[in-house]
Design a protein around this motif. Structure first.
Motif, PDB file in Angstrom:
ATOM      1  N   UNK A 298     -31.712 -14.884  24.168  1.00 35.44           N
ATOM      2  CA  UNK A 298     -30.336 -15.331  23.924  1.00 35.44           C
ATOM      3  C   UNK A 298     -29.837 -16.006  25.193  1.00 35.44           C
ATOM      4  N   UNK A 299     -29.480 -17.255  25.082  1.00 33.27           N
ATOM      5  CA  UNK A 299     -28.932 -17.995  26.211  1.00 33.27           C
ATOM      6  C   UNK A 299     -27.535 -18.489  25.896  1.00 33.27           C
ATOM      7  N   UNK A 300     -26.626 -18.259  26.826  1.00 35.77           N
ATOM      8  CA  UNK A 300     -25.222 -18.613  26.617  1.00 35.77           C
ATOM      9  C   UNK A 300     -24.730 -19.457  27.791  1.00 35.77           C
ATOM     10  N   UNK A 301     -24.079 -20.586  27.522  1.00 33.58           N
ATOM     11  CA  UNK A 301     -23.532 -21.395  28.624  1.00 33.58           C
ATOM     12  C   UNK A 301     -22.416 -20.643  29.357  1.00 33.58           C
ATOM     13  N   UNK A 302     -22.365 -20.838  30.640  1.00 30.81           N
ATOM     14  CA  UNK A 302     -21.288 -20.279  31.466  1.00 30.81           C
ATOM     15  C   UNK A 302     -20.381 -21.428  31.888  1.00 30.81           C
ATOM     16  N   UNK A 303     -19.098 -21.321  31.552  1.00 25.27           N
ATOM     17  CA  UNK A 303     -18.141 -22.386  31.859  1.00 25.27           C
ATOM     18  C   UNK A 303     -17.084 -21.899  32.855  1.00 25.27           C
ATOM     19  N   UNK A 304     -16.560 -22.827  33.599  1.00 24.62           N
ATOM     20  CA  UNK A 304     -15.420 -22.575  34.487  1.00 24.62           C
ATOM     21  C   UNK A 304     -14.508 -23.792  34.416  1.00 24.62           C
ATOM     22  N   UNK A 305     -13.294 -23.577  33.987  1.00 26.64           N
ATOM     23  CA  UNK A 305     -12.326 -24.659  33.810  1.00 26.64           C
ATOM     24  C   UNK A 305     -12.885 -25.765  32.914  1.00 26.64           C
ATOM     25  N   UNK A 306     -13.578 -25.352  31.859  1.00 27.71           N
ATOM     26  CA  UNK A 306     -14.106 -26.303  30.896  1.00 27.71           C
ATOM     27  C   UNK A 306     -15.371 -27.012  31.326  1.00 27.71           C
ATOM     28  N   UNK A 307     -15.886 -26.699  32.527  1.00 30.21           N
ATOM     29  CA  UNK A 307     -17.098 -27.357  33.027  1.00 30.21           C
ATOM     30  C   UNK A 307     -18.249 -26.365  33.012  1.00 30.21           C
ATOM     31  N   UNK A 308     -19.411 -26.796  32.526  1.00 30.96           N
ATOM     32  CA  UNK A 308     -20.578 -25.922  32.483  1.00 30.96           C
ATOM     33  C   UNK A 308     -21.124 -25.731  33.893  1.00 30.96           C
ATOM     34  N   UNK A 309     -21.256 -24.464  34.302  1.00 34.26           N
ATOM     35  CA  UNK A 309     -21.718 -24.189  35.663  1.00 34.26           C
ATOM     36  C   UNK A 309     -22.980 -23.338  35.687  1.00 34.26           C
ATOM     37  N   UNK A 310     -23.444 -22.869  34.515  1.00 33.69           N
ATOM     38  CA  UNK A 310     -24.637 -22.042  34.527  1.00 33.69           C
ATOM     39  C   UNK A 310     -25.008 -21.540  33.142  1.00 33.69           C
ATOM     40  N   UNK A 311     -25.987 -20.633  33.125  1.00 36.27           N
ATOM     41  CA  UNK A 311     -26.484 -20.071  31.872  1.00 36.27           C
ATOM     42  C   UNK A 311     -26.735 -18.579  32.063  1.00 36.27           C
TER      43      UNK A 311
END
Length: 227
Positions: free
Chosen positions: A108-121
């Protein structure tokens, strides 16, 4: 709900990002019954994913995981699509130390966002007999948002600290400049007055101005050392 509450409390209680991420990952895997979890964050300079945290991997397997940081890795697929990925097609999953037995585990992989910008997984591996539920997916998505907020808050705090340090340096520089300038100007005036009194052969006033020059020099030296 208990897991989310604990994670929210953790992100607010601690300032050290590494400590926050370790605690959050441990609680996440416990809630999901997952043996292995990974967190990749973007390297802003190189625009690539880097493994910043792993839980459940044997130490000698960490190098194998890092070697999977390639365009066709699972986490890179999540990043490129910017959406949740659930699959059992692990591609070299044996390098992760998971049993390559009869059935592959779920990834299971989930995008990590900060202020609407993808910063990791954020990644988790679930044992084959445990099908990922919608509840678990929603939990992981919410936790990924919490991680994104924690990373962003840490970056903002670091920027604020750097700005505060720079502002303090500039303030000290201004004080140093103003103070030393004033002292040097006073020395110039006293030296001119001393020259005048020397020509007038006035020893008393001459000694007075020499004393003032000495005091001013000493004070300037003290201020320099203090600043």
């Amino acid at each position: 709900l208990t897991t989310l509450y604990d994670i929210s409390a953790t992100t607010n209680e601690y300032l050290d990002l590494d400590l926050i991420l370790n605690k959050v990952m441990t609680k996440t895997l416990q809630a999901m019954g997952s043996p292995v979890g990974l967190l990749h964050l973007e390297d802003e300079d190189n625009n690539v994913l880097q493994l910043v945290l792993q839980v459940g991997l044997q130490p000698w397997l960490e190098a194998a995981v890092r070697s999977m940081d390639a365009p066709n890795s699972l986490w890179e697929r999540v990043r490129q699509a910017d959406q949740v990925l659930v699959t059992r097609d692990l591609m070299n999953h044996d390098a992760l130390g998971l049993e390559p037995a009869t059935e592959d585990p779920h990834y299971i992989g989930v995008p990590v966002h900060a202020k609407g910008r993808l910063i990791g997984v954020l990644s988790a591996f679930v044992e084959p007999e445990k099908n990922p539920s919608e509840e678990n997916l929603n939990l992981l998505i919410t936790i990924a948002d919490q991680i994104g907020n924690a990373v962003e808050n840490t970056r903002l705090r670091q920027q604020a600290e750097q700005a505060a340090v720079m502002e303090e340096r500039q303030r000290l520089a201004r004080e140093l400049h103003d103070s030393v300038t004033q002292s040097l100007y006073s020395l110039i005036l006293f030296s001119d007055a001393t020259r005048t009194q020397t020509n007038l052969e006035n020893p008393e006033r001459l000694n007075h101005y020499l004393d003032r020059m000495h005091e001013t020099s000493q004070q300037a030296l003290k201020e320099m050392r203090l600043l």
